[in-house]
Write an enzyme that holds these catalytic residues in place. Sequence first.
Site, mmCIF file in Angstrom:
data_model
loop_
_atom_site.group_PDB
_atom_site.id
_atom_site.type_symbol
_atom_site.label_atom_id
_atom_site.label_comp_id
_atom_site.label_asym_id
_atom_site.label_seq_id
_atom_site.Cartn_x
_atom_site.Cartn_y
_atom_site.Cartn_z
ATOM 1 N N SER A 54 0.790 -1.233 0.000
ATOM 2 C CA SER A 54 0.000 0.000 0.000
ATOM 3 C C SER A 54 0.818 1.277 0.000
ATOM 4 O O SER A 54 0.308 2.329 -0.348
ATOM 5 C CB SER A 54 -0.944 0.006 1.202
ATOM 6 O OG SER A 54 -0.191 -0.009 2.389
ATOM 7 N N HIS A 77 -5.608 -4.247 -1.129
ATOM 8 C CA HIS A 77 -5.479 -3.169 -2.121
ATOM 9 C C HIS A 77 -5.571 -3.710 -3.548
ATOM 10 O O HIS A 77 -4.972 -3.146 -4.471
ATOM 11 C CB HIS A 77 -4.170 -2.406 -1.904
ATOM 12 C CG HIS A 77 -4.184 -1.635 -0.619
ATOM 13 N ND1 HIS A 77 -4.779 -0.397 -0.496
ATOM 14 C CD2 HIS A 77 -3.733 -1.957 0.609
ATOM 15 C CE1 HIS A 77 -4.675 0.015 0.756
ATOM 16 N NE2 HIS A 77 -4.042 -0.908 1.445
ATOM 17 N N LYS A 86 -12.534 -1.457 1.819
ATOM 18 C CA LYS A 86 -11.888 -0.592 0.825
ATOM 19 C C LYS A 86 -12.748 -0.584 -0.453
ATOM 20 O O LYS A 86 -13.757 0.097 -0.486
ATOM 21 C CB LYS A 86 -10.446 -1.049 0.581
ATOM 22 C CG LYS A 86 -9.576 -0.949 1.857
ATOM 23 C CD LYS A 86 -8.119 -1.147 1.567
ATOM 24 C CE LYS A 86 -7.197 -1.264 2.764
ATOM 25 N NZ LYS A 86 -7.488 -0.597 4.007
HETATM 26 N N1 PLP Z 1 -4.008 -5.584 5.077
HETATM 27 C C1 PLP Z 1 -3.647 -4.519 4.340
HETATM 28 C C2 PLP Z 1 -2.638 -4.692 3.250
HETATM 29 C C3 PLP Z 1 -4.231 -3.270 4.586
HETATM 30 O O1 PLP Z 1 -3.876 -2.206 3.869
HETATM 31 C C4 PLP Z 1 -5.189 -3.153 5.624
HETATM 32 C C5 PLP Z 1 -5.815 -1.842 5.955
HETATM 33 O O2 PLP Z 1 -5.264 -0.817 5.889
HETATM 34 C C6 PLP Z 1 -5.528 -4.288 6.353
HETATM 35 C C7 PLP Z 1 -4.927 -5.488 6.056
HETATM 36 C C8 PLP Z 1 -6.561 -4.220 7.427
HETATM 37 O O3 PLP Z 1 -7.815 -4.133 6.811
HETATM 38 P P1 PLP Z 1 -9.120 -3.754 7.665
HETATM 39 O O4 PLP Z 1 -9.270 -2.279 7.545
HETATM 40 O O5 PLP Z 1 -10.242 -4.515 7.048
HETATM 41 O O6 PLP Z 1 -8.838 -4.177 9.066
#
Ligand code: PLP
Length: 451
Positions: free
Chosen positions: A212, A240, A271
Site C-alpha cells: 500500500s 489493495h 476498501k
Molecule cells: N491488510 C492490508 C494490506 C491493509 O492495507 C489493511 C488496511 O489498511 C488491512 C490489512 C486491514 O484491513 P481492515 O481495515 O479490514 O482491518
Amino acid sequence: MPFRTAVRCLINPIRVVLRPSTSIRGYAAIAEARSVLEHELETIRTGGTWKGERIITSKQGPHINVDGSRGDILNFCANNYLGLSSHPQVVEAGIEALKKYGAGLSSVRFICGTQDIHKDLEQKLAKFHEREECILYASCFDANAGLFEVLLGPDDAVLSDELNHASIIDGIRLCRAKRFRYKHMDLNDLETQLKQSQSSRMRLVVTDGVFSMDGDVAPLKGICDLAEQYGALVFIDECHATGFMGPRGRGTDELLGVMDRVHIVNSTLGKALGGAAGGYTVGPKPLIDLLRQRSRPYLFSNSLPPPVVGCATRAVELLLASNEIAQSVGAKTMRFRNKMTEAGFTISGSAHPICPVMLGDARLASLMADDMLKLGVYVIGFSYPVVPKGKARIRVQISAAHTDQDIDRAVDAFIQTGRKHGVGSCPYPYLEIYLEVFNLTDFLLFCPYTV
Ligand code: PLP
C-alpha cells in the site's frame, strides 16, 4: 473505623497515620501514568511523526466537506477505489438489511450471531475469488490476526516479505511457527529462505498482493514457481487489489494468472467492496472449517452488523454481475500518472491507483500536502517511520468516482504547489527565483497555470 484498622493503630500507630490512604495511592498512580503517557506523546510530537485526524463532515466520496476548510474538497486519499462507498444501490442495501435484520447481533457467530445474510455473503465471496470456502471477520486486521496461529505450529515455517502489512506481522507474531523474513519482492532471497527452512513440516509464503505504500505488485508468478519447487503454500493479502485488479477485479492473482496457484487469500470489505468494514479469508474448506473452530478473533468477537453485510453483499453482486465496474478505475489512474509524469513528478509503482508522488523530504511532503489543501485538494504526506527514511511522499489514491476534471484539478494543484517548493518542472524558473528572494513564494500557489 473498621476493626482491623483499629487493631493495627494500636500495634503501630505511626505507620498507620503516615501510610497514604488507598485513594491517595490511586491518585499517585494516575499522576505517574499521566506523566509517562505525556512523555511518550511529546516524543511522538518532537519526532515529527504525530498523526492528526481531519474531520470529514460529509459522506465518503471524491468530493467531501472537511471541518475547518471552506466548501467542497477534492478527496484523493481514501481507499474507495471503485467509488462504491456511497453508491446508491450499496447504501440502499445497507438500509434494507438494517430494517430487516436490525442493528446488530449482540453475539458472536457461534452463539447466536449467524444470520442467513452472513452465510450468503460468505458464499458470494468464495465464488468471487473462485475458492472453496469463506469465513467473515470484523476486519481484515482480524483475519490476519486469526489465520497463522491456527494454520501453523512449531514444526512449520512462515516466510514473509519484509514490507508486509502490520496486521500480517502481528498475526505471524501470534503463531509458533519458525519465522523467515525475505527482502521486499526479492525472489532470490525468498529462494534462500526456502532452502533454509526445508526441514519444516509445512511452509507458508506470505505476501501482500499490492503493497500500500508504493502501489507495487508482488511477483506472484515467481513466488508460486518457487513455492511449488520447494513444496510451500502461498498466502496473499488482497486488501489493495480485490475488486479492481485483473480483468474481472478478482485481484493480483487473476492479474498475474495464478488464481489456481495461490492457496489462501485474505481481504477486506473496508476498501473497494463498499468501504464499510469487515474482512475475510477464502481458501480450502478444511482450513476455513478449522478457523471457525479455533480462530480467536472470529470466536471471541461480535459478528458483522447486518447493514455492513448488506452493503458488502450488494458491492460483490455488482462486481459479479459485470466486469465494467472493476475496469472503471484503470483509465483514471493512467490519466493521473501520465499527466504527473509529464509535469516532471516521480510517481512510484506501476498501474495501480495508489500513486505515490515521491518527494524524499518529510517536511516537504507535509508542507506540500498542506498547500494542496489550501487549493481544495486533500492528499496526505507520508514519512518515516511509515515509509523508509528519505522516501517521504504524498500518496494519491485514484477512485473510479473521480471525473477527468477532478484528476486534472489535482494535477494542476500539484504543479502549483510543486512550483512553490521547487518540485516538478517549473515553466517560469526565473519568476520562481525572484519570488524566493523576496519571500513571496505563496504567490505561486495562486498563479493561473494549466497543463
Ligand atoms: N491488510 C492490508 C494490506 C491493509 O492495507 C489493511 C488496511 O489498511 C488491512 C490489512 C486491514 O484491513 P481492515 O481495515 O479490514 O482491518
